[in-house]
Design an enzyme around this catalytic site. Structure first.
Site, mmCIF file in Angstrom:
data_model
loop_
_atom_site.group_PDB
_atom_site.id
_atom_site.type_symbol
_atom_site.label_atom_id
_atom_site.label_comp_id
_atom_site.label_asym_id
_atom_site.label_seq_id
_atom_site.Cartn_x
_atom_site.Cartn_y
_atom_site.Cartn_z
ATOM 1 N N ARG A 43 19.901 38.513 6.940
ATOM 2 C CA ARG A 43 19.849 39.906 7.309
ATOM 3 C C ARG A 43 21.019 40.734 6.783
ATOM 4 N NH1 ARG A 43 19.362 41.162 13.593
ATOM 5 N NH2 ARG A 43 17.684 39.631 13.295
ATOM 6 N N HIS A 89 8.343 40.331 5.266
ATOM 7 C CA HIS A 89 9.442 40.602 6.202
ATOM 8 C C HIS A 89 8.876 40.877 7.590
ATOM 9 C CE1 HIS A 89 13.727 41.401 6.656
ATOM 10 N NE2 HIS A 89 13.430 42.424 7.428
ATOM 11 N N TYR A 132 5.397 60.803 6.020
ATOM 12 C CA TYR A 132 5.576 62.082 5.334
ATOM 13 C C TYR A 132 6.215 61.935 3.954
ATOM 14 C CZ TYR A 132 4.769 64.004 10.004
ATOM 15 O OH TYR A 132 4.217 64.317 11.215
#
Length: 824
Positions: A43, A89, A132
């Protein structure tokens, strides 16, 4: 508690409760270690080879697998996030989108890897939702993923063992150094500063060809970080510590200049902020400082940033306050000066390590060597396989009638295959390929194509075998590919490096941190100096800096131009477009007096006091005094001109000094008298000098006259003058190299010769040869003429040794240790 009775089907002991006592401390220790291991390796920390964390690597790989190339249309970010989450993932979509947003932000990465369309946030605001925004791969991401289909890296299973993903990307870009990294793991963290791609690649190429290179050798190519937001780095000791040990710290400053924001009021205009600092944060801290009485003299702070002009933060100063003193307060109490701590922690062979600059470059260079070697092996195997099929096909075409007869008389495909192998001595793949042959391949033209393909395959196989057999050829190929990446994706340096805190580059700011600026500066005589790296400053006295002393070698940069003035006077900056831009000497920082030559790192960059046009550069300085000598200019097309100093418009900040032809530009400008010698150096190493009296002074609108006769395709590369009383002390410095090489990457060869050995000729003639080219040299890259001794510097102002003076005029140069940026 009563025990339930046993049933006939199960023995009684299987129904008894089984309670296992577990030590809480042992369980917590084991669980925490597993969690820490997952955070560190899966990570928070990047791999030192491709500089990517797992989520970033998976994003780029998935976008490549989806075909989201830079020439393809954008797709919704939510689609990319969903594909990454579902296939590679298995974590929250917010974490994936945040990682993708950072890869697309030009203020976070020096070289963005994702091309974002829409609101991807700013330093003060977050991005829009993924539904968006749209995204696709940035051009640089192609260099990170190219070659994945050629077995250049190992693939590992994904989280559910149904798909595979690359363990590391091929990474033709040194992403970890270029884009930096930040992450907090368990018990450790990483925080790496971005760098300039061209500089890092130059250091890596040097390491490829010289594996034993030391850190000092690499620092000639990588002088310091290059932050996406620009600004200035003040003090390089912490940077050098980080390059040695992997840990260090430096201070960053905003780029500021003092302007008249109203006819009667001055203001401080901020055009670049420290890394990760946003304008809203600065304004908030300024308001807090004014309210707490820590800051004084500020009437307003306005953010005028827009997409057309970029960052512009205007801080208005109250009447009666000195802007320079207010600016020092802002540096002390606001984020206009910030610190950056370097902690170069990355995964190497699966283990977290703290790495210095050399170790980071070694890991990437070794990775690229492995990638290119595996790619060459893959291509060699493919071409050998194809050559085997082509040779079998040629055998069939040469005796096609018998091939057809064998196939027609066979009962089935297996029989036909076996008979073809027996009759024509073919292998199994060759026989199968012939059976699948289409009739249109039997034409005469097809045979010619196959023979050409066979020849090409043989040549490619020989080339690949030579690369795999010779380590030096492999390293040369890797170096060439690095140079190609730098030429394709490299950009100029944005961040200015200052050696110490006293080397402030703010207009008129005091040299010492926290010092009080004087209210009024006396109109004392001084000299205005222009450095080789583009810094302007004025001396504290009317004496020119000492030259020729041993201490000069330790100072920063060289003086490429100088002009006498007074502290409250104005001087002109001559540009390559033939313009003279008026500059107030009072706006330039004063260099502190020293026993030897002052350090020019305290100068102000040209961009902060002079507004230049696109592709325009500064070529010299001019005095605007009425009694100053005439100004001589020369252009790349060989034109020379003299302009009288009194011909200065009184109400204009910039004006033309010469009328240029299309494609022409000014290459140099010097103040001369009639008795001085004008000197021109051309790209074919011709030198011509003649008296300045041969060029009559002209008005500003004139175009000048012929100075040197140039051969076809040649240009003037240097222009200077030698006073009549300084001919014996003058030297000529020439630097030659290959004209087609990437600028700033080739050291070339240099020669230093006394000016006296060059015979003078008339104006508009061809001159004499000043430098004999070595092999692989075809042009003069730099030239300089002036009083000895001459000094050379690199792009960051570091000194570069020049060869000793050679009395022979027409001789070759001596190889340099590093590329020369300026001579003075």
């Amino acid at each position: 508690m009563a025990r339930r009775p046993a049933t006939p089907d199960l023995p009684p002991e299987d129904l008894v409760e089984r309670i296992v006592d577990i030590d809480v401390a042992t369980e917590m220790e084991g669980s925490f270690l597993e969690y820490a291991y997952s955070v560190i390796y899966s990570r928070a920390l990047p791999d030192a080879r491709d500089g990517l964390k797992p989520v970033q690597r998976r994003i780029l790989y998935q976008m490549s697998d989806m075909g989201l190339r830079p020439d393809r249309p954008y797709v919704k970010s939510a689609r990319v996030v969903g594909e990454v989450m579902g296939k590679l993932h298995p974590h929250g979509d917010a974490a994936i989108y945040d990682a993708m947003v950072r890869l697309a932000q030009p203020f976070s990465l020096r070289l963005p890897l994702v091309d974002g369309h829409g609101n991807f946030g700013s330093l003060d605001d977050g991005p829009a939702a993924p539904r968006y925004t749209e995204a696709r791969m940035a051009p640089a991401a192609l260099a990170m993923t190219t070659g994945l289909d050629e077995d250049v890296v190992d693939f590992v299973p994904n989280y559910d063992n149904k798909l595979t993903q690359p363990e590391v990307l091929p990474a033709a870009i040194p992403n970890l150094l270029v884009n930096g990294a930040s992450g907090i793991a368990v018990g450790m963290a990483t925080n790496m500063a971005p760098h300039n791609l061209v500089e890092v690649v130059a250091a890596a190429r040097h390491l490829v060809l010289h594996p034993d290179a030391t850190l000092e050798d690499l620092l000639r190519f990588v002088p310091g970080p290059d932050l996406p937001s620009g600004g200035k780095i003040v003090g390089l000791e912490g940077v050098r510590d980080a390059y040695r040990t992997g840990r260090g710290a430096f201070r960053t400053r905003a780029t500021a200049r003092i302007e008249n924001v109203t006819p009667k009021r001055k203001g401080i205009v901020i055009t670049e902020l420290p890394y990760t600092v946003g304008p809203e944060k600065v304004i908030e801290k300024i308001k807090e400082g004014v309210q707490s009485k820590k800051l004084s003299g500020i009437s307003d702070a306005v953010d005028l940033t827009d997409r057309q002009h970029g960052l512009r933060l205007v801080i208005e100063i109250k009447t009666g306050f000195v802007p320079e003193a207010v600016l020092e307060q802002l540096y002390r109490y606001t984020p206009l000066e910030d610190s950056f701590s370097i902690n170069n922690v990355a995964l190497v062979d699966g283990q977290p390590r703290t790495l210095g600059l050399r170790e980071l470059l070694v890991v990437w260079v070794e990775h690229r060597l492995v990638v290119v070697r595996r790619r060459s092996q893959f291509r060699l195997a493919k071409r050998l396989e194809r050559l085997h099929l082509v040779e079998g096909l040629l055998v069939a075409i040469l005796d096609i009638d018998e091939v057809i007869q064998v196939i027609r008389t066979s009962d089935d495909a297996d029989t036909a295959r076996a008979r073809l192998r027996s009759v024509f001595d073919l292998s199994e793949p060759q026989a199968e390929y012939i059976l699948e042959l289409r009739l249109r391949r039997l034409t005469r033209f097809s045979r010619i194509e196959l023979e050409k393909e066979q020849q090409q395959l043989v040549e490619e196989i020989a080339e690949l075998q030579a690369i795999l057999a010779d380590e030096s050829r492999l390293r040369g190929l890797v170096s060439d590919e690095m140079a190609e990446v730098a030429a394709t994706y490299g950009t100029p340096r944005r961040t200015i490096l200052l050696e110490s805190a006293g080397g402030t580059s703010i207009t008129g700011a005091p040299a010492a941190r926290g010092a009080t600026a004087p209210l009024e500066i006396a109109d004392t005589p001084c000299w205005v100096l222009l450095s080789g790296t583009g810094l302007l400053a004025r001396t504290a006295t009317e004496e020119l800096p000492a030259r020729g002393d041993g201490a000069r070698r330790a100072k920063h940069d060289v003086v490429s131009a100088s002009v006498p003035a007074t502290a409250r006077a104005e001087i002109g900056v001559v540009t390559s477009q033939g313009r003279i831009v008026r500059v107030s000497v009072l706006d330039l920082p004063g260099l502190p007096p020293t026993d030897g030559a002052p350090s020019l790192s305290g100068g102000v960059p040209l961009g902060e006091v002079v507004t230049l046009l696109p592709r325009e550069r500064v070529v010299g300085l001019a005095s605007l005094a009425a009694d100053a000598p005439t100004l001589a200019l020369a252009t790349v097309q060989g034109t020379v001109k003299r302009v009288t100093s009194g011909d200065v418009p009184g109400n204009r900040d910039a004006w033309e000094a010469i009328s240029l032809k299309d494609g022409d530009e000014v290459v140099g400008a010097v103040a001369v008298r009639d008795t001085d010698e004008l000197v021109l150096l051309s790209s074919d190493a011709s030198l011509l000098h003649f008296p300045a009296s041969a060029v009559r002074p002209q008005g500003r609108s004139a175009g000048g006259m012929a100075g040197i006769k140039l051969a076809a395709g040649q240009r003037v590369v240097a222009f200077g003058s030698v006073p009549a009383d300084a001919v014996a002390d003058a030297v000529v410095v020439t630097v030659a190299g290959a004209s087609g090489a990437l600028p700033g990457t080739q050291p070339g060869s240099a020669k230093v010769t006394p000016f006296e050995v060059y015979p003078g000729k008339g104006r508009a003639t061809g001159g004499v040869r000043a430098h004999r080219f070595l092999r692989n040299e075809d042009a003069l890259l730099l030239g300089w003429v002036g009083a000895a001794p001459a000094w050379a510097t690199g792009s960051a102002g570091q000194p570069i040794d020049l060869p000793p003076v050679d009395q022979r005029r027409d001789m070759s140069g001596t190889a340099l240790s590093a590329p020369v940026h300026a001579i003075g």
